[in-house]
Structure formats: C-alpha cells, structure tokens
Design a protein around this motif. Structure first.
Motif: not given
Length: 261
Positions: A172, A175, A210, A212, A232
């Motif tokens: 992504r 966030c 994930h 981010e 991340s």
C-alpha cells in the motif's frame, strides 16, 4: 505517526499436513514493472524461499497483469446458473451442461484456473492496493474461478480448500493498519479475507503480510514517512522469511531465465 501504525501479524509458519512438500501457485497482479513493484519483489522473495524449502515441489506462476484473465460473460453466468440449479455438480460434469460454443468456451477458460487452485497446497498472491481495493486483474481472476461448486467436494459437501494455505502480500502506498487515520479506507484486506474464508480456507491458513508507505520515497507529501516505509518493508520481508523459511539443508533454487524465482 506512532509504532502502532506499523504493527504486523506475528510471524508464523505454513501448516504442512503429513510433512510432505506441496505445490505453490504464485500470482502477481501489479501493473507496475517488476523493479517498481513492491508486491512483486516480496512475492518473489517468498517463492524463492518456499522453493528452497521444498526442492522438486511443483511451482506454477501467473502474471495476471501481463496475461489478463478474460472477464466473465453472459455465457459464463448462464452456465453457472444452470449448474447451480442442479445442485452440487462435479466439475467433470459441467461441460455436459454447456449450451452452445459460447458457454463451452467460457468453461474451457475457467476449468484450468479452478484446477490450479484446487491442486495448490499454497496460493501466493501479490496484491497492490489500487483505489483502496484490489487490482482489476486480480478481480477478473477471482470472478473467473468463482463458479458454483468449484471448491466443494461433490460427495461430502465440504470445502476442498480446508487444508490450503493462502498468503496475501499486500502493498500500500499509504498506511491503512488499525489505529491509522485511513484504517476505514482499507477495502483490500477485509475483501480478501472475506473471499477466501467464504471459499472454505480456515482463518489460521490465511496469512496477510502488509508493506505500508511504499510510495513515501516518490510522493512529496509522504516524504516524512520514508523511515516508517523502510521499516514496514523490512518487517514484511522478515515475516515472509519466517513464514516460508527454508530447511537448513535446502539447496539454493536456480534462477529463472526471465528473472522470476
């Protein structure tokens, strides 16, 4: 932004009934070039690590962006409705229900994709967030494989995916984790969780990793989050390695000629 924004699921390991090697189905859906795609780089790391763990195991790869799955048509819907009305029709009996070349073609495009998922011990998905959800290329694949009864045992009525592991690598640009201002904008993770659990994949077999703030390095308004983005990404890589860690005695897997693992 506090550390709560970067909390990840605790690293786990894939379940392996009987301890035997199982096949891996690897799907990428990013429209970006490999060098620009965080999700592609992370799924490549997982696939390489997994293959070192399972030397000789079957590995299948699909690039859903480069080779898109055809959108379903009215013939697909008509065949699906006819099959559903007859109850739990085994996959081998669906072709006999097809009326006309259009429906026969739709089934010929669908069955191989369903069989790939049914045969996989682990399904690996590279999923960038596009407009708060999943890429159209992935949605087309999902729509295509979601045929009535496709993942139901015709005899027992149970899901044939009850032992399947699903690993979602979600990248992504911002966030969207719990506790962040954009938490409610995340229709990516909740959609994929709902979809695969509805197919019969147990919650414990569904792993979401994930990455981010992947755009913090090239979007000026996100520049102040570059450190968090790097952290991340490092945590995502660590989680991937923990989830698909190779055995100590596994040999390196030879590189694919086109750069894929």
């Amino acid at each position: 932004m506090s550390d709560i924004y970067l909390q990840q699921h605790a690293p786990g390991r894939l379940h392996e009934p009987g301890g035997g090697a199982r096949s891996l189905l690897h799907l990428d859906s990013s429209a970006s070039r490999p060098g620009d795609s965080t999700s592609r780089q992370l799924t490549a790391l997982f696939a390489e690590t997994w293959r070192r763990r399972h030397p000789g195991a079957e590995y299948r790869y699909r690039d859903l962006a480069a080779h898109p799955v055809s959108l379903i048509s009215s013939d697909f819907v008509a065949l699906g409705l006819r099959s559903e009305r007859r109850g739990n029709v085994p996959l081998g009996g669906v072709s006999a229900l097809a009326e006309g070349p259009g429906e026969a073609r739709e089934w010929s495009l669908t069955l191989p994709l369903i069989n790939e998922v049914r045969a996989a011990g682990t399904v690996l998905l590279g999923v960038p967030m596009y407009n708060f959800s999943v890429p159209a290329a992935l949605k087309a694949w999902i729509d295509r494989i979601t045929f009535p009864g496709a993942f139901t045992d015709a005899v027992t009525g149970e899901s044939v995916l009850r032992d399947t592991e699903v690993v979602v690598v979600a990248a992504r640009g911002g966030c969207y984790l719990p506790g962040t201002p954009r938490e409610d904008f995340d229709f990516q993770t909740c959609y994929l969780r709902a979809y695969f659990t509805e197919l019969g994949v147990p919650e414990d077999n569904l792993h979401v990793i994930h990455a981010e703030m992947t755009r913090a390095g090239d979007v000026p308004k996100l520049a102040r989050f570059q450190v968090l983005g790097r952290r991340s990404l490092a945590e995502a890589r660590s989680e991937i390695l923990a989830l698909a860690a190779p055995r100590p005695d596994a040999q390196p897997w030879p590189a694919h000629p086109d750069g894929r693992p």
